[in-house]
Design a protein around this motif. Structure first.
Motif, short mmCIF file in Angstrom:
data_model
loop_
_atom_site.label_atom_id
_atom_site.label_comp_id
_atom_site.label_asym_id
_atom_site.label_seq_id
_atom_site.Cartn_x
_atom_site.Cartn_y
_atom_site.Cartn_z
N GLU A 194 1.04 -1.47 -0.30
CA GLU A 194 0.44 0.24 -0.10
C GLU A 194 1.29 1.01 -0.08
N ARG A 200 1.57 4.02 -2.85
CA ARG A 200 0.50 5.36 -2.94
C ARG A 200 2.36 5.95 -3.12
N GLU A 210 2.33 7.04 -7.14
CA GLU A 210 1.15 6.88 -7.31
C GLU A 210 2.01 9.19 -7.43
#
Length: 312
Positions: free
Chosen positions: A18, A22, A25
């Motif tokens: 996760e 992030r 991104e």
């Protein structure tokens, strides 16, 4: 690990999926900009960025100190492979190719991704980049545009740093030789584009001569569907003679910005028909890029509301 990585990831492990997502991104816009300059294709640029994510998710990066730099080189390697593959299968004459434009409507909002993609990269520059070998393009884009070291680029192209420096130098000379002088400010460029459209609509030969550089080059790309449209035309009088090229702009035309330059999109029956972008140096138009490929025009990121703003 650089400061940005530490700030975003805190004390949590870098291999947390996760957290990795992030972090990726946060770099997506930068990676998309690298890939777009490498490939001149929006769809292929997205594919290259997605491939970088797959490689990240499958890699052990516990020893990576600068994740942004690592991802940049991964995207560069993916793009290099794509360019080499494209060169072996491309059928269209390269000189007729107009790279994928990033279009925004004048007066509309400027999406963040559009600004990231087009900052300092006009269609005219992308056309020049298309003439470079894949290795030259990689060396120039990564070093001159994104400050990646020659040592890092050398590992991607499997050459020495000195040979890689030579690749970038050859590419830089080609780019400099083909790059027009700086144009006027954005407002004046739009005035010149408006004058061209008005003169072409009115059949004003003298008006067209007044805004065209004597050595202007028109590049038209009709794609597979309209292959007969694809051509290169050189010289002001020859460009003016291409009356059929501008006929659709006598119908509804929408003022847009393409990669930071003034442009017009002809709209017929609510759909994009022809996109015409201007390269302006001094006070004259030195380049016209015309995209008439229906397949690629259909993929433009414009809403029905945007297209409805086209006026006669």
């Amino acid at each position: 690990m650089d400061h940005h990585d530490k700030e975003l990831l805190g004390r949590e492990p870098l291999d947390d999926k996760e957290l990795l997502a992030r972090r990726f991104e946060a770099d997506r816009g930068h990676l998309r900009a690298v890939a777009y300059r490498m490939l001149g294709s929006l769809g292929e640029a997205e594919d290259a960025v997605q491939e970088a994510w797959f490689k990240l998710s499958r890699s052990d990066i516990s020893a990576v100190e600068n994740l942004s730099g690592w991802l940049t080189t991964v995207v560069g390697r993916v793009c290099l492979d794509m360019l080499r593959s494209r060169g072996s299968r491309r059928e269209d004459p390269l000189e007729y190719y107009v790279p994928d434009p990033v279009v925004r409507v004048v007066g509309g909002t400027d999406p963040e991704h559009a600004a990231e993609l087009t900052e300092s990269v006009g269609l005219a520059l992308l056309v020049v980049l298309e003439t470079l070998s894949p290795a030259e393009r990689l060396a120039f884009v990564l070093h001159d545009m994104f400050a990646v070291s020659f040592d890092e680029i050398a590992q991607i192209v499997d050459r020495t740093p000195a040979a890689t420096r030579q690749l970038a130098s050859r590419a830089r000379r080609r780019v400099q030789d083909a790059t027009p002088a700086a144009g006027p400010d954005a407002h004046r460029q739009r005035e010149i584009a408006d004058a061209f459209l008005a003169a072409s609509r009115g059949g004003d030969f003298e008006g067209l001569l007044a805004v065209l550089d004597p050595d202007v080059v028109l590049r038209a790309d009709g794609g597979r569907t309209l292959a007969a449209v694809s051509k290169i035309v050189r010289g002001a009088e020859a460009v003016i003679a291409q009356a059929l090229m501008y006929a659709k702009f006598k119908q509804a035309a929408l003022p847009v910005v393409v990669n930071g330059a003034p442009a017009y999109l002809s709209v017929v029956d609510g759909r994009p028909a022809v996109l015409m972008s201007f390269t302006i140096a001094g006070d004259r138009i030195v380049g016209l890029e015309i995209l008439a490929d229906p397949e690629r025009l259909a993929t433009l990121d414009l809403s029905e509301e945007d297209l409805a703003r086209a006026a006669y």
